[in-house]
Design an enzyme around this catalytic site. Structure first.
Site, PDB file in Angstrom:
ATOM      1  N   ASP A  67      33.778  28.714  88.039  1.00  0.00           N
ATOM      2  CA  ASP A  67      32.782  29.302  88.470  1.00  0.00           C
ATOM      3  C   ASP A  67      31.042  29.296  88.763  1.00  0.00           C
ATOM      4  O   ASP A  67      31.206  27.802  88.776  1.00  0.00           O
ATOM      5  CB  ASP A  67      32.462  30.450  87.405  1.00  0.00           C
ATOM      6  N   GLU A 143      35.728  38.521  82.522  1.00  0.00           N
ATOM      7  CA  GLU A 143      35.885  39.302  81.433  1.00  0.00           C
ATOM      8  C   GLU A 143      36.872  40.217  81.537  1.00  0.00           C
ATOM      9  O   GLU A 143      37.522  40.565  82.544  1.00  0.00           O
ATOM     10  CB  GLU A 143      34.287  40.232  81.983  1.00  0.00           C
TER      11      GLU A 143
HETATM   12  C1  F6R Z   1      32.585  27.731  82.311  1.00  0.00           C
HETATM   13  C2  F6R Z   1      33.814  29.314  81.762  1.00  0.00           C
HETATM   14  C3  F6R Z   1      33.873  29.786  80.622  1.00  0.00           C
HETATM   15  C4  F6R Z   1      33.849  28.923  79.352  1.00  0.00           C
HETATM   16  C5  F6R Z   1      33.974  29.823  78.222  1.00  0.00           C
HETATM   17  C6  F6R Z   1      33.524  28.673  77.529  1.00  0.00           C
HETATM   18  O1  F6R Z   1      33.102  27.334  83.469  1.00  0.00           O
HETATM   19  O2  F6R Z   1      34.674  28.893  82.789  1.00  0.00           O
HETATM   20  O3  F6R Z   1      35.124  30.549  80.174  1.00  0.00           O
HETATM   21  O4  F6R Z   1      34.718  27.761  79.375  1.00  0.00           O
HETATM   22  O5  F6R Z   1      33.024  30.548  78.396  1.00  0.00           O
HETATM   23  O6  F6R Z   1      32.469  28.483  77.047  1.00  0.00           O
HETATM   24  P1  F6R Z   1      32.223  27.303  75.546  1.00  0.00           P
HETATM   25  O7  F6R Z   1      32.661  26.461  76.228  1.00  0.00           O
HETATM   26  O8  F6R Z   1      30.417  27.382  75.956  1.00  0.00           O
HETATM   27  O9  F6R Z   1      32.320  28.190  74.138  1.00  0.00           O
END
Ligand code: F6R
Length: 241
Positions: A67, A143
């Site tokens: 993303d 989401e």
């Molecule tokens: C980012 C992504 C998101 C994150 C998720 C967790 O490329 O794909 O799905 O993996 O928001 O984010 P953290 O690791 O910051 O808790």
């Protein structure tokens, strides 16, 4: 799902990292699906270390990130491209032309989606897809919704995601939209490795593992994939009985 509960992030980084290294050693031109955020930082540090020790080379590897934010210049310090450059790409021998990133500023999302899908096909499909999980159960930026998505699309970030990531945007407004690979894209990977650490992920992990398969918890769809390894620390696993 193959659930692996480990004591420390370092243990997870090493075990997950060794899976990536083995994959690349066996198949030097492997296609790796990559994620950003706080979760993979230890894993990326481990991959850098193994590269520097001469254990693995990424010279022929192709990478596909999940993303990218919309309405943020590619080289902005908060872009996911910059994150990947700083935390992995500039520290290993992956070649620039093998790095694939969504253009969050495209004016033609359909063309971007088609080009990304074609690039993945041309690379022979993704061998390992790395995932984190959002507190609301998102994977990539899929989401909670009323249906599962297919290919790359432009998504409106949820309040939960905005809140979780706002800390990185102290001096500018956080983008409200992103381009993300869809659920179907993610499920096409041959193997999926999801990492979740910390108690803030415990409810999402419970819903992913124990809950019904529902687009209200996008990660729950991983129950339908044949080869998923989920690495958890004890806090993230605390609501699994
Ligand atoms: C980012 C992504 C998101 C994150 C998720 C967790 O490329 O794909 O799905 O993996 O928001 O984010 P953290 O690791 O910051 O808790």
């Amino acid at each position: 799902m193959d659930l692996r509960i480990r004591m420390t992030e370092a243990e997870i980084a090493q075990e997950a990292g060794d899976i990536f290294c083995r994959c690349v050693t066996q198949k030097p031109n492997a296609a790796l699906g990559l994620a950003t955020g706080a979760t993979p930082l230890a894993l990326y540090a481990y991959l850098q270390q193994e590269y520097q020790r001469g254990i693995v080379s990424f010279r022929e590897v192709q990478t596909f990130n999940l993303d990218e934010y919309c309405d943020l210049p590619k080289y902005h310090r908060n872009s996911y491209f910059t994150y990947m450059s700083e935390n992995l790409f500039s520290q290993i021998d992956v070649q620039d032309h093998n790095i694939h990133f969504l253009d969050g500023n495209t004016t033609d999302v359909a063309a971007e989606a088609n080009a990304y899908a074609q690039a993945i096909v041309d690379a022979g499909g993704i061998d390992i897809q790395l995932l984190g999980i959002g507190r609301n159960g998102h994977i990539g930026f899929n989401e909670p919704a009323d249906h599962f998505t297919d290919g790359v699309f432009r998504t409106k970030l949820s309040e939960s995601t905005l809140e979780a990531n706002r800390i990185y945007f102290s001096d500018i407004a956080m983008p409200r939209y992103a381009l993300t690979m869809g659920i179907k894209d993610i499920l096409q990977a041959r193997q999926i490795i999801l990492i979740a650490t910390g108690e803030k992920k415990a409810e999402a992990v419970r819903a992913m593992v124990k809950g019904p398969v529902t687009p209200q918890c996008p990660a729950s769809v991983l129950q339908q994939h044949a080869d998923v390894i989920v690495f958890l620390d004890e806090a993230a696993a605390s609501l699994l009985s």
